[in-house]
Design a protein around this motif. Structure first.
Motif, PDB file in Angstrom:
ATOM      1  N   ARG A  67      -8.661 150.265  29.113  1.00 39.29           N
ATOM      2  CA  ARG A  67      -9.881 150.736  28.449  1.00 39.29           C
ATOM      3  C   ARG A  67      -9.595 151.971  27.618  1.00 39.29           C
ATOM      4  O   ARG A  67     -10.211 152.179  26.582  1.00 39.29           O
ATOM      5  CB  ARG A  67     -10.996 150.973  29.453  1.00 39.29           C
ATOM      6  CG  ARG A  67     -10.804 152.160  30.354  1.00 39.29           C
ATOM      7  CD  ARG A  67     -11.993 152.368  31.282  1.00 39.29           C
ATOM      8  NE  ARG A  67     -11.803 153.528  32.102  1.00 39.29           N
ATOM      9  CZ  ARG A  67     -11.172 153.557  33.253  1.00 39.29           C
ATOM     10  NH1 ARG A  67     -10.673 152.442  33.729  1.00 39.29           N
ATOM     11  NH2 ARG A  67     -11.035 154.679  33.925  1.00 39.29           N
ATOM     12  N   ARG A  70      -8.144 150.733  24.431  1.00 37.58           N
ATOM     13  CA  ARG A  70      -9.212 150.152  23.614  1.00 37.58           C
ATOM     14  C   ARG A  70     -10.008 151.249  22.919  1.00 37.58           C
ATOM     15  O   ARG A  70     -10.320 151.140  21.734  1.00 37.58           O
ATOM     16  CB  ARG A  70     -10.132 149.299  24.487  1.00 37.58           C
ATOM     17  CG  ARG A  70     -11.221 148.592  23.721  1.00 37.58           C
ATOM     18  CD  ARG A  70     -12.036 147.679  24.644  1.00 37.58           C
ATOM     19  NE  ARG A  70     -13.027 146.942  23.902  1.00 37.58           N
ATOM     20  CZ  ARG A  70     -14.252 147.394  23.616  1.00 37.58           C
ATOM     21  NH1 ARG A  70     -14.611 148.584  24.029  1.00 37.58           N
ATOM     22  NH2 ARG A  70     -15.090 146.652  22.929  1.00 37.58           N
ATOM     23  N   GLU A  71     -10.320 152.313  23.652  1.00 41.65           N
ATOM     24  CA  GLU A  71     -11.069 153.423  23.058  1.00 41.65           C
ATOM     25  C   GLU A  71     -10.280 154.083  21.931  1.00 41.65           C
ATOM     26  O   GLU A  71     -10.843 154.433  20.892  1.00 41.65           O
ATOM     27  CB  GLU A  71     -11.432 154.456  24.126  1.00 41.65           C
ATOM     28  CG  GLU A  71     -12.515 154.013  25.076  1.00 41.65           C
ATOM     29  CD  GLU A  71     -13.836 153.733  24.371  1.00 41.65           C
ATOM     30  OE1 GLU A  71     -14.216 154.488  23.456  1.00 41.65           O
ATOM     31  OE2 GLU A  71     -14.470 152.724  24.725  1.00 41.65           O
ATOM     32  N   ARG A  72      -8.980 154.262  22.127  1.00 46.00           N
ATOM     33  CA  ARG A  72      -8.155 154.854  21.073  1.00 46.00           C
ATOM     34  C   ARG A  72      -8.128 153.967  19.836  1.00 46.00           C
ATOM     35  O   ARG A  72      -8.196 154.467  18.704  1.00 46.00           O
ATOM     36  CB  ARG A  72      -6.734 155.096  21.583  1.00 46.00           C
ATOM     37  CG  ARG A  72      -6.616 156.261  22.531  1.00 46.00           C
ATOM     38  CD  ARG A  72      -5.175 156.686  22.747  1.00 46.00           C
ATOM     39  NE  ARG A  72      -4.291 155.595  23.123  1.00 46.00           N
ATOM     40  CZ  ARG A  72      -3.992 155.257  24.376  1.00 46.00           C
ATOM     41  NH1 ARG A  72      -4.513 155.926  25.376  1.00 46.00           N
ATOM     42  NH2 ARG A  72      -3.173 154.264  24.619  1.00 46.00           N
ATOM     43  N   MET A  73      -8.033 152.657  20.045  1.00 43.15           N
ATOM     44  CA  MET A  73      -8.025 151.732  18.914  1.00 43.15           C
ATOM     45  C   MET A  73      -9.359 151.750  18.175  1.00 43.15           C
ATOM     46  O   MET A  73      -9.395 151.707  16.940  1.00 43.15           O
ATOM     47  CB  MET A  73      -7.687 150.316  19.395  1.00 43.15           C
ATOM     48  CG  MET A  73      -6.286 150.160  19.936  1.00 43.15           C
ATOM     49  SD  MET A  73      -5.010 150.552  18.738  1.00 43.15           S
ATOM     50  CE  MET A  73      -5.156 149.167  17.653  1.00 43.15           C
ATOM     51  N   ILE A  74     -10.458 151.813  18.899  1.00 42.34           N
ATOM     52  CA  ILE A  74     -11.784 151.869  18.276  1.00 42.34           C
ATOM     53  C   ILE A  74     -11.913 153.144  17.451  1.00 42.34           C
ATOM     54  O   ILE A  74     -12.363 153.114  16.296  1.00 42.34           O
ATOM     55  CB  ILE A  74     -12.899 151.783  19.342  1.00 42.34           C
ATOM     56  CG1 ILE A  74     -12.954 150.370  19.932  1.00 42.34           C
ATOM     57  CG2 ILE A  74     -14.244 152.171  18.757  1.00 42.34           C
ATOM     58  CD1 ILE A  74     -13.865 150.248  21.127  1.00 42.34           C
ATOM     59  N   ASN A  75     -11.498 154.279  18.021  1.00 38.73           N
ATOM     60  CA  ASN A  75     -11.567 155.543  17.283  1.00 38.73           C
ATOM     61  C   ASN A  75     -10.684 155.516  16.045  1.00 38.73           C
ATOM     62  O   ASN A  75     -11.057 156.058  14.997  1.00 38.73           O
ATOM     63  CB  ASN A  75     -11.183 156.707  18.187  1.00 38.73           C
ATOM     64  CG  ASN A  75     -12.217 156.972  19.258  1.00 38.73           C
ATOM     65  OD1 ASN A  75     -13.382 156.663  19.079  1.00 38.73           O
ATOM     66  ND2 ASN A  75     -11.771 157.529  20.371  1.00 38.73           N
ATOM     67  N   LYS A  76      -9.528 154.890  16.149  1.00 39.69           N
ATOM     68  CA  LYS A  76      -8.622 154.767  14.999  1.00 39.69           C
ATOM     69  C   LYS A  76      -9.285 153.932  13.896  1.00 39.69           C
ATOM     70  O   LYS A  76      -9.225 154.302  12.718  1.00 39.69           O
ATOM     71  CB  LYS A  76      -7.314 154.128  15.452  1.00 39.69           C
ATOM     72  CG  LYS A  76      -6.256 154.075  14.402  1.00 39.69           C
ATOM     73  CD  LYS A  76      -4.966 153.512  14.986  1.00 39.69           C
ATOM     74  CE  LYS A  76      -3.897 153.361  13.935  1.00 39.69           C
ATOM     75  NZ  LYS A  76      -2.674 152.795  14.499  1.00 39.69           N
ATOM     76  N   GLU A  77      -9.892 152.821  14.267  1.00 40.39           N
ATOM     77  CA  GLU A  77     -10.567 151.980  13.279  1.00 40.39           C
ATOM     78  C   GLU A  77     -11.749 152.695  12.654  1.00 40.39           C
ATOM     79  O   GLU A  77     -11.993 152.589  11.446  1.00 40.39           O
ATOM     80  CB  GLU A  77     -11.023 150.670  13.920  1.00 40.39           C
ATOM     81  CG  GLU A  77      -9.912 149.687  14.196  1.00 40.39           C
ATOM     82  CD  GLU A  77      -9.171 149.266  12.938  1.00 40.39           C
ATOM     83  OE1 GLU A  77      -9.820 148.993  11.905  1.00 40.39           O
ATOM     84  OE2 GLU A  77      -7.919 149.242  12.991  1.00 40.39           O
ATOM     85  N   LEU A  78     -12.498 153.443  13.460  1.00 37.24           N
ATOM     86  CA  LEU A  78     -13.637 154.203  12.919  1.00 37.24           C
ATOM     87  C   LEU A  78     -13.165 155.248  11.915  1.00 37.24           C
ATOM     88  O   LEU A  78     -13.802 155.458  10.877  1.00 37.24           O
ATOM     89  CB  LEU A  78     -14.426 154.858  14.050  1.00 37.24           C
ATOM     90  CG  LEU A  78     -15.286 153.922  14.888  1.00 37.24           C
ATOM     91  CD1 LEU A  78     -15.859 154.663  16.084  1.00 37.24           C
ATOM     92  CD2 LEU A  78     -16.401 153.314  14.050  1.00 37.24           C
ATOM     93  N   SER A  79     -12.049 155.897  12.220  1.00 37.76           N
ATOM     94  CA  SER A  79     -11.543 156.900  11.288  1.00 37.76           C
ATOM     95  C   SER A  79     -11.046 156.252   9.996  1.00 37.76           C
ATOM     96  O   SER A  79     -11.193 156.819   8.924  1.00 37.76           O
ATOM     97  CB  SER A  79     -10.434 157.731  11.935  1.00 37.76           C
ATOM     98  OG  SER A  79      -9.293 156.942  12.167  1.00 37.76           O
TER      99      SER A  79
END
Length: 83
Positions: A67, A70-79
């Protein structure tokens, strides 16, 4: 659970994983040398590596849960989307 307790729990899990991994590598190296010199087969090494390896993998996923990844990947995509 407050943030400090959660951080301590995560750090303890990572330390446990690292210590167990080092022990795993050292003991299996010694067993491999014994198997080469005295037994001329690797059945003992394979047995120990497999069953102790299951615990190592379990410790890894406790120390580095998916998890968080997953959170790091989501933050990367948001940035990326914000740029």
């Amino acid at each position: 659970m407050n943030l400090r307790e959660e951080a301590e729990r995560r750090v303890d899990a990572k330390i446990k994983f690292q210590e167990n991994l080092y022990k795993y590598l050292i003991v299996n190296t010694i067993i491999a040398i014994i198997c080469i010199i005295f037994l001329h087969s690797f059945w003992l090494l394979a047995f120990v590596m497999f069953f102790w390896g299951i615990e190592i993998v379990d410790d890894f996923f406790k120390a580095y849960p998916l998890r968080d990844y997953r959170e790091r990947m989501i933050n990367k995509e948001l940035s990326k989307m914000g740029d």
